[in-house]
Design a protein around this motif. Sequence first.
Motif, PDB file in Angstrom:
ATOM      1  N   HIS A  69       0.836  -1.222   0.000  1.00 20.80           N
ATOM      2  CA  HIS A  69       0.000   0.000   0.000  1.00 20.80           C
ATOM      3  C   HIS A  69       0.864   1.263   0.000  1.00 20.80           C
ATOM      4  CE1 HIS A  69      -4.386  -0.869   1.065  1.00 20.80           C
ATOM      5  NE2 HIS A  69      -3.881  -2.036   0.731  1.00 20.80           N
ATOM      6  N   GLU A 133      -2.409   5.198   6.909  1.00 21.39           N
ATOM      7  CA  GLU A 133      -2.825   4.011   6.163  1.00 21.39           C
ATOM      8  C   GLU A 133      -3.556   2.997   7.055  1.00 21.39           C
ATOM      9  OE1 GLU A 133      -2.029   4.459   2.987  1.00 21.39           O
ATOM     10  OE2 GLU A 133      -3.006   2.663   2.220  1.00 21.39           O
ATOM     11  N   ILE A 136      -7.261   2.849   6.433  1.00 27.64           N
ATOM     12  CA  ILE A 136      -7.658   2.254   5.153  1.00 27.64           C
ATOM     13  C   ILE A 136      -7.533   0.738   5.209  1.00 27.64           C
ATOM     14  CG2 ILE A 136      -7.083   2.099   2.701  1.00 27.64           C
ATOM     15  CD1 ILE A 136      -6.035   5.036   2.934  1.00 27.64           C
ATOM     16  N   GLU A 140     -10.098  -2.525   4.995  1.00 28.67           N
ATOM     17  CA  GLU A 140      -9.920  -3.655   4.072  1.00 28.67           C
ATOM     18  C   GLU A 140     -10.038  -4.973   4.850  1.00 28.67           C
ATOM     19  OE1 GLU A 140      -6.196  -3.613   1.946  1.00 28.67           O
ATOM     20  OE2 GLU A 140      -6.779  -5.279   0.640  1.00 28.67           O
TER      21      GLU A 140
ATOM     22  N   ARG B 291     -11.083   7.952   0.713  1.00 27.45           N
ATOM     23  CA  ARG B 291     -10.107   6.955   1.140  1.00 27.45           C
ATOM     24  C   ARG B 291      -8.759   7.588   1.494  1.00 27.45           C
ATOM     25  NH1 ARG B 291      -7.661   1.243  -1.038  1.00 27.45           N
ATOM     26  NH2 ARG B 291      -5.520   1.939  -1.091  1.00 27.45           N
ATOM     27  N   GLU B 292      -8.088   8.186   0.503  1.00 28.21           N
ATOM     28  CA  GLU B 292      -6.702   8.600   0.739  1.00 28.21           C
ATOM     29  C   GLU B 292      -6.581   9.752   1.741  1.00 28.21           C
ATOM     30  OE1 GLU B 292      -3.689   7.152  -0.776  1.00 28.21           O
ATOM     31  OE2 GLU B 292      -5.202   5.573  -0.858  1.00 28.21           O
ATOM     32  N   SER B 295      -9.043   8.640   5.100  1.00 33.31           N
ATOM     33  CA  SER B 295      -8.881   7.244   5.556  1.00 33.31           C
ATOM     34  C   SER B 295     -10.186   6.653   6.098  1.00 33.31           C
ATOM     35  CB  SER B 295      -7.810   7.148   6.658  1.00 33.31           C
ATOM     36  OG  SER B 295      -6.583   7.624   6.208  1.00 33.31           O
ATOM     37  N   CYS B 297     -12.276   4.652   4.416  1.00 27.71           N
ATOM     38  CA  CYS B 297     -12.713   3.386   3.825  1.00 27.71           C
ATOM     39  C   CYS B 297     -11.586   2.746   3.041  1.00 27.71           C
ATOM     40  CB  CYS B 297     -13.869   3.637   2.863  1.00 27.71           C
ATOM     41  SG  CYS B 297     -13.346   4.680   1.504  1.00 27.71           S
ATOM     42  N   TYR B 298     -11.816   1.494   2.649  1.00 28.84           N
ATOM     43  CA  TYR B 298     -10.901   0.831   1.721  1.00 28.84           C
ATOM     44  C   TYR B 298     -11.401   1.051   0.295  1.00 28.84           C
ATOM     45  CZ  TYR B 298      -8.721  -2.934  -0.911  1.00 28.84           C
ATOM     46  OH  TYR B 298      -8.045  -3.657  -1.851  1.00 28.84           O
TER      47      TYR B 298
END
Lengths: 423, 420
Positions: A69, A133, A136, A140, B291-292, B295, B297-298
């Motif tokens: 990632h 990260e 995120i 996932e 997302r980015e 942050s 969600c995926y």
Amino acid sequence: MKPTFYERIGESVHRETLPNGLEICVVPKPEYAKQYAFFATRYGGMDTRFCLGGKWLDTPAGIAHYLEHKMFDTREGNALQQLAQNGAEPNAFTSNAMTGYYFDSTAHFEENLEILLSFVSVPYFTQESVAKEQGIIAQEIRMIEDNPDWQIYTRMMQSLYRTSTARTSIAGTVESISHITAETLYDCHKAFYTPSNMILTVVGNVDPVHIVDLARRILPREGGTAIPRDYGQEGEAVAQKETRLAMEVSSPQFLTGFKCRPVEDGEAYFRMAVLGDMACDILLGDSSPLYLRMYDEGLINTSFGGSFEMMPGVAYLYAGGDCKDARRAAEEICKEAERLGSGGIDEDFYQRVRRASFGGNLRGLNSFENIAVSLTEGYFHGYDPFRFPQVFDSITRDDIAAFLRENVTGERSVLSEIVPKEP
Amino acid sequence: MEGTKLAEGVYLTYLPARKFKTSLLSAQFVTPIREETASAFALLPAVLRRGTVSCPDMGALSARLDQLYGASIDYTVRKKGENQCIGFVASFIDDSFVPGGEKLLEPVADLLGELICDPATERGRFVNAYFETEKANLIDAIRSLINDKRDYADSRLLQQICAGEPYGVSRLGDEESAAKVQPHKLYALYAQLISTARLELVYSGSADRERVEQALRAALSTLPREAVRGIAPVTAHPAREAAKTVEETLDVTQGKLGMGFTCASDDTAALLIGNTLFGGSSNGRLFMNVREKLSLCYYASSTYHRHKGLITVSSGIEFENYQRAYDEILSQLAEIQAGRLEDWELQSARSTLLNAYASMGDSQGKLENFYLGQAATGQEETPAELAAQVREVTPERIFAAMKTVSLDTVYFLRGKEAAE
């Protein structure tokens, strides 16, 4: 660059090893519009314990995937954006034993390849960007934890293996990834993203010579040293026979796994992979007597299927799908393997499956991704995947019978089930 | 590009190519999708795939396909616009790679023709055991949609937006109507379908046109053709006074937020780019921000339903981030509507689409799906023509088209504990 022509499948592969150890494979396809580049390192979810500079390191589960990632971050921003501006579609994946970065494009190929090679070989992240990260990847992980297919497979692997890191979930857990720091990520990059641990494969409308020149120019001169890894010492016995989880699903599902004897890298590895696939087709493929009988009875439906897999130090065959009586289906599979193993493979059926398997493998060559991933796996495990017609020729009915006798037995089996949650 | 007429209501899209290892042959009946018949039509190709007069069971069919070097014939059920497309897609290795030098196109076409025109029957109906098993399988398949929470949430959103419209009907229909399908009704529907529905054929491979046409004419020589019905045109989605909100709970760890938007503009090319900018790629606003940057969600992405004039957004989030994600999605849309975009974003959205059209010819599966979609919605552009339209779109047209995008329906799937 030396081209090898494979007459029986109509493919050419140009191969070259750079002085820094990077392997380059190019499969030119001038009739296509597309170019596909795949840049991979022999480093994946299983590689959590390894020796760096004489010291054994234990890294958190999920770190290879986390690194994947973060590799897209560059000093200029994000490599995804750079590639997308050229219309390229970039992405990456982490499997148990490799991490691969790729794009496909129809324009500006060399510029895109330069971006790919640069962002994968130059890490750029900070404590802050690493922390960001977490959110995120945690989402996932939550997403896959809600996925019954993932749950049933992961739980099967954990039942088959006691110590092998094949049982580790590639993405790790929300807890394990919370221990990942920028420093560990840099260490892992330094250890595994060296040219001598990597391979670049390009398929499509390209000129092989330009690719080699470009890789020479962009990538580091030094290759890096081989990194010893510890995958755990795995015996013959399974870790547990059965596992069962209730989830929000419509109907019960099962997977039964068989712990097979692993094989060393090289030609034998490839032969075993082809043999295992064929054994799977003969035992439980769509046209097998077992499949047809269980389908007719309504015990299974079209979701039923199986596969033979290998990764460092482990090999396993598994099968399953929706089923109201998992225990019975699993028993039927064992019984059928026993029957086939003791001389029950019909010669006509065997010849038919051979033909069909050849067709299936040939069909796989329509996919650039599939070509690139096969060549990469072949390189990492020391074999040439485009020799599959010759390997098919070398396999006999007796080889299949012996494989089933040895590997598909009740003793070596586990059962993983997902059942609907009580309302 | 319009297909060649081979018979009354039978059209062939011929796509010559020598670069593939395989040839593809597809035969699809196109019929209006209706709540009452969707499940029965979804059941039909599964029952047909069980056996023909000459290959009366799955064992015989499999043996024949294995013999043809692992040729595959899969049944397919798809929704294109407001039509249901049902039939078979065959894939078989190209003549030049057949070790024995046999020709595969003719025997595969024949088998395809048999599956359509010559099914295994008993007493003037489908074989009852086949009917019953496949009906049970269909019901299982409809129920199992809930197993993949992302797909499930996406389809629930679409059902909510288009409740009462053909576009809201799932490609497999619903469990209740599947349970009601009777053997004699299915056989009657079958007889009606093969004589009155439009049949779209697609071929991609190295054989020349005459050979393909001849093989198909021979394979379908007994296809009964009567007055062939036209395809159903897509109806416009009626506007809502205020956005509708639907919330559901399941025992899940991740929440799913879906949002449906209507597009009043009919500038398709501008909306294609507008949607790509919004959430159609990893460079879109949703990926870059929801997302980015935040942050949250995926995945967060949007899909443009070109045939129906809808945009749907799909995302997986923590339950408590519902409002933040909702606000961010709307604010990104507002940014695009106001034209607050950078040049690189526009360029990248356009190149992403152009790349997709340019590489379509490299995949037989994508080509088949594209041309079927065009035929089933009465459109004739080739990928190259669509690419040309996309190239010509100006930023002003994109902003104007995106200004007509308005929120219609919100769907939120949350966990049980979070709801209590």
